[in-house]
Scaffold this motif. Structure first.
Motif, short mmCIF file in Angstrom:
data_model
loop_
_atom_site.label_atom_id
_atom_site.label_comp_id
_atom_site.label_asym_id
_atom_site.label_seq_id
_atom_site.Cartn_x
_atom_site.Cartn_y
_atom_site.Cartn_z
N SER A 113 0.83 -1.20 0.00
CA SER A 113 0.00 0.00 0.00
C SER A 113 0.87 1.25 0.00
O SER A 113 0.54 2.26 -0.65
N MET A 114 1.98 1.19 0.71
CA MET A 114 2.92 2.30 0.77
C MET A 114 3.52 2.57 -0.61
O MET A 114 3.68 3.71 -1.04
N GLU A 115 3.87 1.49 -1.30
CA GLU A 115 4.44 1.61 -2.64
C GLU A 115 3.44 2.29 -3.59
O GLU A 115 3.80 3.18 -4.36
N LYS A 116 2.20 1.86 -3.54
CA LYS A 116 1.16 2.44 -4.39
C LYS A 116 0.97 3.92 -4.09
O LYS A 116 0.90 4.76 -5.01
N ALA A 117 0.92 4.28 -2.81
CA ALA A 117 0.74 5.68 -2.41
C ALA A 117 1.95 6.51 -2.82
O ALA A 117 1.81 7.66 -3.26
N ALA A 118 3.15 5.94 -2.71
CA ALA A 118 4.37 6.65 -3.08
C ALA A 118 4.41 6.91 -4.58
O ALA A 118 4.83 7.98 -5.03
N ASN A 119 3.97 5.94 -5.36
CA ASN A 119 3.94 6.11 -6.82
C ASN A 119 2.99 7.25 -7.23
O ASN A 119 3.20 7.91 -8.25
N GLN A 120 1.97 7.44 -6.41
CA GLN A 120 0.99 8.51 -6.68
C GLN A 120 1.38 9.82 -5.99
O GLN A 120 0.64 10.80 -6.08
N LYS A 121 2.54 9.83 -5.31
CA LYS A 121 3.01 11.00 -4.55
C LYS A 121 1.97 11.44 -3.52
O LYS A 121 1.80 12.63 -3.25
N ASN A 122 1.27 10.45 -2.97
CA ASN A 122 0.23 10.71 -1.97
C ASN A 122 0.87 10.68 -0.59
O ASN A 122 0.95 9.63 0.06
N LEU A 123 1.37 11.81 -0.13
CA LEU A 123 2.12 11.88 1.13
C LEU A 123 1.26 11.47 2.32
O LEU A 123 1.74 10.78 3.23
N TYR A 124 0.00 11.87 2.32
CA TYR A 124 -0.88 11.56 3.45
C TYR A 124 -0.97 10.05 3.66
O TYR A 124 -0.83 9.56 4.77
N ASP A 125 -1.18 9.31 2.58
CA ASP A 125 -1.30 7.85 2.69
C ASP A 125 0.05 7.19 2.98
O ASP A 125 0.11 6.18 3.68
#
Length: 220
Positions: A113-125
């Motif tokens: 989940s962290m990898e997916k959020a990082a790919n989207q530059k979603n800092l909150y997640d």
């Protein structure tokens, strides 16, 4: 199981999101009347929420200004991460480096989940999954006291992320890899190996901030 969040918890989450998204910037004053009107809540739960994020290190009360968003200094970040890493290493020692199948699966899901959020530059997640991953480590000790102490410092992790500047210093490309490395050591490493990796994982962050501040000082 359905977990219903209290009004205070909902307001805390909204304020965290506003700070991390840059909608409320470091040094900016949080005007209670304005926020209460925007969120359609009374001053009571709003003040409770502000007290909580103050305890977490996200905001601070300043004379003549009131409640403002705080930026962590290198020294504050170093102290917070040193304590957090020490508590997590203690948890690893208490569990002997052993995690259950359920804990292993949960931590692996969080890495993905962290990898997916990082790919989207979603800092909150990224921060949310990062904190949940480290909380899993603490919970391996099955110590309510240890977990309670660790939770007090959890907000320091959030403050550290937005202090680092989301565009230049947050390691979106390797954040999941760093956490996978810790999880892999639970599979094949010793207690000492896991503890060393946790300490490095935490303490490299204030080092990066220090080097960045040093470069800025040399330019000015």
């Amino acid at each position: 199981m359905i977990i219903r969040k209290t009004l205070r918890e909902q307001v805390v989450e909204i304020l965290r999101h506003k700070i991390l998204s840059g909608e409320i910037k470091p040094g900016e004053r949080i005007i209670e009347a304005k926020v209460a009107e925007e969120l359609k809540v009374s001053r009571g739960p709003l003040r409770e929420a502000l007290r909580q994020i103050e305890e977490e290190g996200l905001v601070v009360y300043e004379a003549q200004k009131g409640c403002v968003v705080k930026t962590m200094t290198y020294e504050e970040m170093q102290e917070t991460y040193l304590i957090q890493s020490t508590l997590e290493k203690l948890a690893v020692q208490m569990c002997g480096g052993e995690i259950s199948k359920e804990q292993d699966e949960e931590m692996q899901k969080l890495v993905l989940s962290m990898e997916k959020a990082a790919n989207q530059k979603n800092l909150y997640d990224v921060i949310k999954f990062d904190e949940q991953f480290h909380e899993c480590i603490v919970k391996t000790a099955h110590s309510e006291k240890l977990h309670r102490i660790w939770k007090i410092l959890e907000g320091g992790n959030t403050a550290a992320y937005y202090t680092m500047d989301t565009k230049t210093l947050v390691p979106f490309d390797v954040v999941h890899i760093n956490h996978q490395r810790i999880l892999d050591l639970f599979h094949k490493g010793t207690v000492e190996d896991i503890c060393k990796e946790i300490e490095f994982h935490y303490m490299v962050v204030p080092h990066v901030l220090y080097e960045n501040q040093k470069k800025k000082g040399e330019k000015n």
